[in-house]
Each structure stands twice: as structure tokens, then as C-alpha cells.
Design a protein around this motif. Sequence first.
Motif, PDB file in Angstrom:
ATOM      1  N   PRO A   8       0.799  -1.226   0.000  1.00  0.00           N
ATOM      2  CA  PRO A   8       0.000   0.000   0.000  1.00  0.00           C
ATOM      3  C   PRO A   8       0.829   1.273   0.000  1.00  0.00           C
ATOM      4  CG  PRO A   8      -0.056  -1.057   2.162  1.00  0.00           C
ATOM      5  CD  PRO A   8       0.601  -2.031   1.234  1.00  0.00           C
ATOM      6  N   ARG A   9       2.069   1.193   0.419  1.00  0.00           N
ATOM      7  CA  ARG A   9       2.957   2.355   0.376  1.00  0.00           C
ATOM      8  C   ARG A   9       4.378   1.875   0.116  1.00  0.00           C
ATOM      9  NH1 ARG A   9       5.704   2.884   5.310  1.00  0.00           N
ATOM     10  NH2 ARG A   9       4.912   1.534   6.977  1.00  0.00           N
ATOM     11  N   ASN A  10       5.225   2.795  -0.258  1.00  0.00           N
ATOM     12  CA  ASN A  10       6.621   2.470  -0.541  1.00  0.00           C
ATOM     13  C   ASN A  10       7.347   2.162   0.764  1.00  0.00           C
ATOM     14  OD1 ASN A  10       9.264   2.284  -1.356  1.00  0.00           O
ATOM     15  ND2 ASN A  10       9.344   4.289  -2.337  1.00  0.00           N
ATOM     16  N   LEU A  11       7.713   0.909   0.963  1.00  0.00           N
ATOM     17  CA  LEU A  11       8.403   0.487   2.186  1.00  0.00           C
ATOM     18  C   LEU A  11       9.915   0.584   2.064  1.00  0.00           C
ATOM     19  CD1 LEU A  11       6.339  -2.684   3.181  1.00  0.00           C
ATOM     20  CD2 LEU A  11       6.018  -0.313   3.929  1.00  0.00           C
ATOM     21  N   GLY A  12      10.393   1.043   0.920  1.00  0.00           N
ATOM     22  CA  GLY A  12      11.833   1.068   0.684  1.00  0.00           C
ATOM     23  C   GLY A  12      12.281  -0.187  -0.037  1.00  0.00           C
ATOM     24  N   ILE A  13      13.461  -0.121  -0.614  1.00  0.00           N
ATOM     25  CA  ILE A  13      13.945  -1.234  -1.424  1.00  0.00           C
ATOM     26  C   ILE A  13      14.225  -2.486  -0.602  1.00  0.00           C
ATOM     27  CG2 ILE A  13      15.884  -1.983  -2.857  1.00  0.00           C
ATOM     28  CD1 ILE A  13      15.882   0.743  -4.155  1.00  0.00           C
ATOM     29  N   PRO A  14      14.983  -2.415   0.495  1.00  0.00           N
ATOM     30  CA  PRO A  14      15.273  -3.670   1.210  1.00  0.00           C
ATOM     31  C   PRO A  14      14.034  -4.360   1.770  1.00  0.00           C
ATOM     32  CG  PRO A  14      16.106  -1.771   2.426  1.00  0.00           C
ATOM     33  CD  PRO A  14      15.720  -1.274   1.075  1.00  0.00           C
ATOM     34  N   GLU A  15      13.091  -3.602   2.316  1.00  0.00           N
ATOM     35  CA  GLU A  15      11.899  -4.251   2.861  1.00  0.00           C
ATOM     36  C   GLU A  15      11.015  -4.780   1.740  1.00  0.00           C
ATOM     37  OE1 GLU A  15       9.425  -5.894   5.713  1.00  0.00           O
ATOM     38  OE2 GLU A  15      11.519  -5.217   5.748  1.00  0.00           O
ATOM     39  N   GLY A  16      10.943  -4.059   0.628  1.00  0.00           N
ATOM     40  CA  GLY A  16      10.209  -4.588  -0.518  1.00  0.00           C
ATOM     41  C   GLY A  16      10.788  -5.901  -1.002  1.00  0.00           C
ATOM     42  N   ARG A  17      12.103  -6.010  -0.994  1.00  0.00           N
ATOM     43  CA  ARG A  17      12.743  -7.269  -1.396  1.00  0.00           C
ATOM     44  C   ARG A  17      12.491  -8.367  -0.370  1.00  0.00           C
ATOM     45  NH1 ARG A  17      17.939  -4.047  -3.522  1.00  0.00           N
ATOM     46  NH2 ARG A  17      17.290  -3.760  -5.688  1.00  0.00           N
ATOM     47  N   ASN A  18      12.451  -8.006   0.908  1.00  0.00           N
ATOM     48  CA  ASN A  18      12.109  -9.013   1.922  1.00  0.00           C
ATOM     49  C   ASN A  18      10.721  -9.583   1.676  1.00  0.00           C
ATOM     50  OD1 ASN A  18      14.485  -8.917   3.437  1.00  0.00           O
ATOM     51  ND2 ASN A  18      13.736  -7.332   4.806  1.00  0.00           N
ATOM     52  N   VAL A  19       9.780  -8.715   1.358  1.00  0.00           N
ATOM     53  CA  VAL A  19       8.413  -9.163   1.061  1.00  0.00           C
ATOM     54  C   VAL A  19       8.427 -10.082  -0.151  1.00  0.00           C
ATOM     55  CG1 VAL A  19       6.125  -8.419   0.318  1.00  0.00           C
ATOM     56  CG2 VAL A  19       7.320  -7.150   2.117  1.00  0.00           C
ATOM     57  N   GLY A  20       9.164  -9.716  -1.164  1.00  0.00           N
ATOM     58  CA  GLY A  20       9.246 -10.556  -2.350  1.00  0.00           C
ATOM     59  C   GLY A  20       9.841 -11.916  -2.053  1.00  0.00           C
ATOM     60  N   ALA A  21      10.906 -11.951  -1.260  1.00  0.00           N
ATOM     61  CA  ALA A  21      11.553 -13.215  -0.927  1.00  0.00           C
ATOM     62  C   ALA A  21      10.612 -14.147  -0.173  1.00  0.00           C
ATOM     63  CB  ALA A  21      12.809 -12.965  -0.095  1.00  0.00           C
ATOM     64  N   ALA A  22       9.727 -13.579   0.641  1.00  0.00           N
ATOM     65  CA  ALA A  22       8.775 -14.388   1.405  1.00  0.00           C
ATOM     66  C   ALA A  22       7.638 -14.913   0.536  1.00  0.00           C
ATOM     67  CB  ALA A  22       8.204 -13.563   2.557  1.00  0.00           C
ATOM     68  N   ASN A  23       7.545 -14.408  -0.694  1.00  0.00           N
ATOM     69  CA  ASN A  23       6.429 -14.790  -1.559  1.00  0.00           C
ATOM     70  C   ASN A  23       6.894 -15.501  -2.830  1.00  0.00           C
ATOM     71  OD1 ASN A  23       3.602 -13.577  -0.645  1.00  0.00           O
ATOM     72  ND2 ASN A  23       5.206 -12.153  -0.011  1.00  0.00           N
ATOM     73  N   VAL A  24       8.081 -16.066  -2.790  1.00  0.00           N
ATOM     74  CA  VAL A  24       8.614 -16.746  -3.962  1.00  0.00           C
ATOM     75  C   VAL A  24       9.275 -18.044  -3.513  1.00  0.00           C
ATOM     76  CG1 VAL A  24      10.955 -15.759  -4.011  1.00  0.00           C
ATOM     77  CG2 VAL A  24       9.760 -16.194  -6.147  1.00  0.00           C
TER      78      VAL A  24
END
Length: 292
Positions: free
Chosen positions: A63-79
Motif C-alpha cells: 500500500p505504500r513504498n516500504l523502501g527497497i530492502p523491505e520490498g525485497r524481503n516481502v518478495g523473498a517471502a512470496n517466492v
Amino acid sequence: MSTGTPRPTIGAVVLTMNDRPAEFTAAMRSLLAQRGVDLDVVVVGNGCVPDQVPGGVRTVELPRNLGIPEGRNVGAANVEGDLIFFFDDDAVLPDPDALLRLATELTSDPRRAFVQPRIADPVTGRTLRRWVPRLRVSHPGRAGTVTVMAEGVVMVRREAFEAVGGWPGHFFLFHEGVDLAWRLWDRGLIGHYAPDVIVHHPATNPARHTDFYRLNARNRVWLALRNLPAPLVPLNLATWALVTLWRFREPAALRACLAGLAEGLGGGYGARTPMRWSTVARLVLAGRPPIC
């Protein structure tokens, strides 16, 4: 790989803010063209609904820009995948076996926790200094053990990534790769630079980001306070301060750096888990003491 060898399983994480439509399309095309691996891809919309996503590719909408590292953490948890490949949305894999070759480099030595390819500008072929993961950057074609990484194009073992807690999400931007690399090294692991594998990426200037100077300074302080034994913290910060005074002469840049320094010293760096002195020694022997 020889016949009968299991195909590497790779989860690829791509962040987007829908601000690079042409580059994103090229990046995804090159990623999905990879051969010889079992690939699972997720696109994370960092404060947006991902657009122009190819069919069959999953998405996560933040819903909002969490920054690059946290966005990548979210991606890693969903792949899914034993290996995780973090891939900038303006990068391109020019060869269809790039991921297979990176995976082979990574898994050929159980001590390797991450592998970085050589990043080069697609027009000039130039590899920027900041893309070479060692202090001596004059020979970007030389392979070897490295202690840091370029975060935007790197492959990491999932088991190791999860064991150290992933990227420092609260960094938002800058130096998260050093933090992750140091924590991986503190577990007795190493990084590897594989310059024979080329990835194209435009040679952009990090100072284009509005908060570059402040976040760069703040995160250098957080990096030291989170990871270094107490006697090394002032040495690290003094080295950084001298380099900053040498590189950034403009008054506005220096003021922003000082603001970041004050912010960093004010707290917010998270849990302090100093690396072992044996890790310090290993980093020194690897050619990059953790004070620079």
C-alpha cells in the motif's frame, strides 16, 4: 551441468514503482527467457499495483513504498526456490543461461552465500566503481571472494538469507547490501564475484535520489552500530567522515550528510549484534577491513 543433475530452483524478486515501463518490460522478458533453471518470479509493487506484468507472474501490492530492502524481503517471502535472485527492474540478462551460470557458481562451493555477476552499462560496456564488490576496482573482470555486494543484481542462498533475517528493511535505501554481507560472513560464509556472467544496467547516478546524502550518511552510522565491535565503530565512522569530506564538497550535500549523521547517532538502527573478532580477521584477510 551434467545429465541427471537437478535443475537449480530459483525465486526471482523484482520491485517496481511503475516508473520505468520500457525498462521493466525488457527486464521481465530477459528474466523469463532464462533456460536450465526452475524459475519462480514475483513482482512487488512498492506502493503501487504492478503494471505490465507478464502472464503467469505473481504480484504483491504494497500500500505504500516500504523502501527497497523491505520490498525485497516481502518478495523473498512470496517466492519459491533454494536460491533467491534479486533483480532491478531496469536491468537485463543478455544471455539466457545467466541464472544457470550464477547458480552453478553459487552451489559449487558450500561456503558461498551469495554471488554477484559483473554489472555493465548496456551502451558503453562500462562497469561503475560502485558495482565492483571490492576496494580495488581497477580490474572489474577479476573473479574472486568478496565481502560486499551490489544489491540490485545478486543471487543468495535462501537458507543463509533467512538465517540472518534478510535485508535490513528499515534502511529504506543504501548500504543494505553491506549489512547483509557482513552478517553472512559472520556465519562463516563468503561471497563470490563472477564477472564472466554479465548483466546490463544503466549507469545511473545514486545522487539522483532526493534523500541520497542523508540516507547514505544515516545508514553508514547504522551499519557500524549494528554490526561492528565497539572499538571499531569510531574508526569506521572517522574513515567515512574523511571520505565524505573528500567526495562531497558542496555545502548542501555536506549539510545533508551531517543531518544523516545526527539521525544515525540518534538511534533507530535496530538490534546490535556485533560481529565476532574472527569475522573481522577474515574480512581483513579477504581484502576489505570493516572500517572502510
